[in-house]
Every structure is written in structure tokens, then in C-alpha cells.
Design a protein around this motif. Structure first.
Motif, PDB file in Angstrom:
ATOM      1  N   LEU A 159     -22.316  27.141 -26.432  1.00  9.98           N
ATOM      2  CA  LEU A 159     -21.525  27.803 -27.469  1.00  9.98           C
ATOM      3  C   LEU A 159     -20.059  27.650 -27.096  1.00  9.98           C
ATOM      4  N   GLU A 160     -19.248  27.176 -28.042  1.00  8.75           N
ATOM      5  CA  GLU A 160     -17.816  26.976 -27.807  1.00  8.75           C
ATOM      6  C   GLU A 160     -17.044  27.633 -28.948  1.00  8.75           C
ATOM      7  N   VAL A 161     -16.082  28.471 -28.595  1.00  3.25           N
ATOM      8  CA  VAL A 161     -15.210  29.104 -29.583  1.00  3.25           C
ATOM      9  C   VAL A 161     -13.785  28.653 -29.277  1.00  3.25           C
ATOM     10  N   LYS A 162     -13.161  27.992 -30.257  1.00  2.00           N
ATOM     11  CA  LYS A 162     -11.789  27.494 -30.086  1.00  2.00           C
ATOM     12  C   LYS A 162     -10.877  28.267 -31.029  1.00  2.00           C
ATOM     13  N   LEU A 163      -9.895  28.934 -30.460  1.00  2.00           N
ATOM     14  CA  LEU A 163      -8.931  29.707 -31.232  1.00  2.00           C
ATOM     15  C   LEU A 163      -7.575  29.014 -31.187  1.00  2.00           C
ATOM     16  N   THR A 164      -6.957  28.843 -32.347  1.00  2.04           N
ATOM     17  CA  THR A 164      -5.620  28.262 -32.429  1.00  2.04           C
ATOM     18  C   THR A 164      -4.670  29.319 -32.953  1.00  2.04           C
ATOM     19  N   ASN A 165      -3.592  29.531 -32.232  1.00  2.00           N
ATOM     20  CA  ASN A 165      -2.592  30.522 -32.629  1.00  2.00           C
ATOM     21  C   ASN A 165      -1.483  29.818 -33.407  1.00  2.00           C
ATOM     22  N   TRP A 166      -1.489  29.969 -34.725  1.00  2.00           N
ATOM     23  CA  TRP A 166      -0.468  29.349 -35.564  1.00  2.00           C
ATOM     24  C   TRP A 166       0.723  30.276 -35.790  1.00  2.00           C
ATOM     25  N   SER A 167       0.700  31.472 -35.211  1.00  2.00           N
ATOM     26  CA  SER A 167       1.824  32.398 -35.402  1.00  2.00           C
ATOM     27  C   SER A 167       2.984  32.018 -34.484  1.00  2.00           C
ATOM     28  N   LYS A 168       4.095  32.728 -34.641  1.00  2.00           N
ATOM     29  CA  LYS A 168       5.297  32.423 -33.859  1.00  2.00           C
ATOM     30  C   LYS A 168       5.384  33.224 -32.566  1.00  2.00           C
ATOM     31  N   HIS A 169       4.366  34.054 -32.289  1.00  2.00           N
ATOM     32  CA  HIS A 169       4.384  34.848 -31.067  1.00  2.00           C
ATOM     33  C   HIS A 169       3.009  34.804 -30.396  1.00  2.00           C
ATOM     34  N   SER A 170       3.002  35.074 -29.101  1.00  2.00           N
ATOM     35  CA  SER A 170       1.745  35.119 -28.358  1.00  2.00           C
ATOM     36  C   SER A 170       0.918  36.305 -28.826  1.00  2.00           C
ATOM     37  N   VAL A 224      -2.912  34.027 -26.090  1.00  2.00           N
ATOM     38  CA  VAL A 224      -2.878  32.681 -26.651  1.00  2.00           C
ATOM     39  C   VAL A 224      -1.451  32.457 -27.126  1.00  2.00           C
ATOM     40  N   LYS A 225      -0.802  31.471 -26.557  1.00  2.00           N
ATOM     41  CA  LYS A 225       0.607  31.194 -26.865  1.00  2.00           C
ATOM     42  C   LYS A 225       0.754  30.584 -28.260  1.00  2.00           C
ATOM     43  N   PRO A 226       1.947  30.698 -28.849  1.00  2.00           N
ATOM     44  CA  PRO A 226       2.174  30.136 -30.192  1.00  2.00           C
ATOM     45  C   PRO A 226       1.867  28.632 -30.232  1.00  2.00           C
ATOM     46  N   THR A 227       1.228  28.208 -31.299  1.00  2.00           N
ATOM     47  CA  THR A 227       0.839  26.818 -31.593  1.00  2.00           C
ATOM     48  C   THR A 227      -0.082  26.217 -30.529  1.00  2.00           C
ATOM     49  N   LYS A 228      -0.711  27.041 -29.723  1.00  2.00           N
ATOM     50  CA  LYS A 228      -1.611  26.558 -28.675  1.00  2.00           C
ATOM     51  C   LYS A 228      -3.055  26.932 -29.003  1.00  2.00           C
ATOM     52  N   ASP A 229      -3.981  26.203 -28.361  1.00  2.00           N
ATOM     53  CA  ASP A 229      -5.409  26.473 -28.476  1.00  2.00           C
ATOM     54  C   ASP A 229      -5.883  27.186 -27.226  1.00  2.00           C
ATOM     55  N   SER A 230      -6.935  27.946 -27.405  1.00  2.00           N
ATOM     56  CA  SER A 230      -7.626  28.552 -26.287  1.00  2.00           C
ATOM     57  C   SER A 230      -9.115  28.383 -26.563  1.00  2.00           C
ATOM     58  N   ASP A 290     -12.407  27.341 -34.488  1.00  2.00           N
ATOM     59  CA  ASP A 290     -13.604  26.554 -34.692  1.00  2.00           C
ATOM     60  C   ASP A 290     -14.716  27.088 -33.806  1.00  2.00           C
ATOM     61  N   ILE A 291     -15.931  26.960 -34.277  1.00  2.00           N
ATOM     62  CA  ILE A 291     -17.088  27.360 -33.501  1.00  2.00           C
ATOM     63  C   ILE A 291     -18.029  26.170 -33.422  1.00  2.00           C
ATOM     64  N   LEU A 292     -18.430  25.822 -32.205  1.00  2.00           N
ATOM     65  CA  LEU A 292     -19.384  24.744 -32.008  1.00  2.00           C
ATOM     66  C   LEU A 292     -20.615  25.292 -31.296  1.00  2.00           C
ATOM     67  N   VAL A 293     -21.791  24.948 -31.818  1.00  2.00           N
ATOM     68  CA  VAL A 293     -23.050  25.300 -31.186  1.00  2.00           C
ATOM     69  C   VAL A 293     -23.769  23.999 -30.892  1.00  2.00           C
ATOM     70  N   ASP A 294     -24.099  23.797 -29.631  1.00  2.00           N
ATOM     71  CA  ASP A 294     -24.759  22.573 -29.186  1.00  2.00           C
ATOM     72  C   ASP A 294     -23.949  21.336 -29.593  1.00  2.00           C
ATOM     73  N   GLY A 295     -22.613  21.467 -29.560  1.00  2.00           N
ATOM     74  CA  GLY A 295     -21.711  20.361 -29.870  1.00  2.00           C
ATOM     75  C   GLY A 295     -21.490  20.122 -31.348  1.00  2.00           C
ATOM     76  N   LYS A 296     -22.132  20.917 -32.220  1.00  2.00           N
ATOM     77  CA  LYS A 296     -21.996  20.733 -33.665  1.00  2.00           C
ATOM     78  C   LYS A 296     -21.052  21.774 -34.237  1.00  2.00           C
ATOM     79  N   LEU A 297     -20.062  21.312 -35.014  1.00  2.00           N
ATOM     80  CA  LEU A 297     -19.120  22.213 -35.658  1.00  2.00           C
ATOM     81  C   LEU A 297     -19.851  23.050 -36.698  1.00  2.00           C
ATOM     82  N   CYS A 298     -19.664  24.358 -36.674  1.00  2.00           N
ATOM     83  CA  CYS A 298     -20.368  25.252 -37.588  1.00  2.00           C
ATOM     84  C   CYS A 298     -19.451  25.673 -38.721  1.00  2.00           C
TER      85      CYS A 298
END
Length: 130
Positions: free
Chosen positions: A25-36, A76-82, A1-9
Motif C-alpha cells: 500500500l502506497e499513499v503519495k501526498l502532494t502539497n500544492w499550497s504555499k506553506h508547509s 510536507v513542504k510546499p510543492t513537494k511530495d511525501s 495518489d493511492i497505489l495498492v499492489d502497484g496499481k493506481l486506485c
């Protein structure tokens, strides 16, 4: 997800901001894979789209980053956000876009394909209201 000024883009959202105000600016990455995954870097590059196939990346006089435009990520660990935070400062009015690219430090590790499909970020910098 990317948020600019708190708004989801996403591809249909234009984020309005004021010239001279730092914009979070906020960039949230979620790792849905089974490995880091990692290490890698994430670079945010602003540009203007002239709607004729020409993009202007020479914007050092129009936009500056508070901090760095590159985030270095260990893993980024499996099933975790960064989540990574930065800020932009627009010095002039106009319509701007953000290009987000990943740079892997180790080619043998694949980044999740969904990370390469991040939404286009459209920001409209306007004069402050007096």
C-alpha cells in the motif's frame, strides 16, 4: 495518489489480490499550497460495505496490517511530495474498501482540501490459484 499492489486506485478500479499474500500500500501526498503542512497522522481503516448503508469495521480477523495502519507525518513542504508505505494481509476472501482519514495535531494548520477527496479504494481478496 493511492497505489495498492502497484496499481493506481481511483473510484472505478478494483484491485484483485490473493489471500495470504502481503499487498503493498502506497499513499503519495502532494502539497500544492504555499506553506508547509503538518504535523498530522494518516490512518487507513479497512471495512466491508454491505450496500445497504451498513459498513463493517470489525475486520481484525479478516485483515491485518504489516506494520502499522497509521502513518505519522512531520510536515510536507510546499510543492513537494511525501510518500508513505505499508502492507495489508487478507486472511479471507471478499470485497473490502479502505477508509483513509487525516488527524491534525495542530488545528491551526489546514491540510489541503484535495487530501480529503482521496479516491475510494476497492480490493477484492481471492483464493490463491493452486
Amino acid at each position: 495518489d493511492i497505489l495498492v499492489d502497484g496499481k493506481l486506485c481511483d473510484c472505478d478500479v478494483v484491485v484483485d489480490c490473493k489471500v495470504g499474500d502481503p499487498i503493498p500500500l502506497e499513499v503519495k501526498l502532494t502539497n500544492w499550497s504555499k506553506h508547509s503542512v503538518g504535523p498530522f497522522a494518516l490512518t487507513v481503516t479497512p471495512y466491508q460495505d454491505y450496500q445497504n448503508g451498513v459498513h463493517n469495521y470489525e475486520l481484525q480477523d479478516a485483515i491485518t496490517f504489516v506494520g502499522s495502519n497509521t502513518f505519522y507525518i512531520d510536515s510536507v513542504k510546499p510543492t513537494k511530495d511525501s510518500v508513505y508505505f505499508g502492507a495489508l494481509l487478507f486472511l479471507y476472501t471478499g470485497d473490502f474498501y479502505l477508509n483513509i482519514k487525516f488527524h491534525e495535531d495542530n488545528c491551526s494548520r489546514e491540510l489541503p482540501l484535495s487530501w480529503f477527496c482521496l479516491p475510494s479504494v476497492h480490493i477484492r481478496a481471492m483464493e490463491p490459484v493452486a
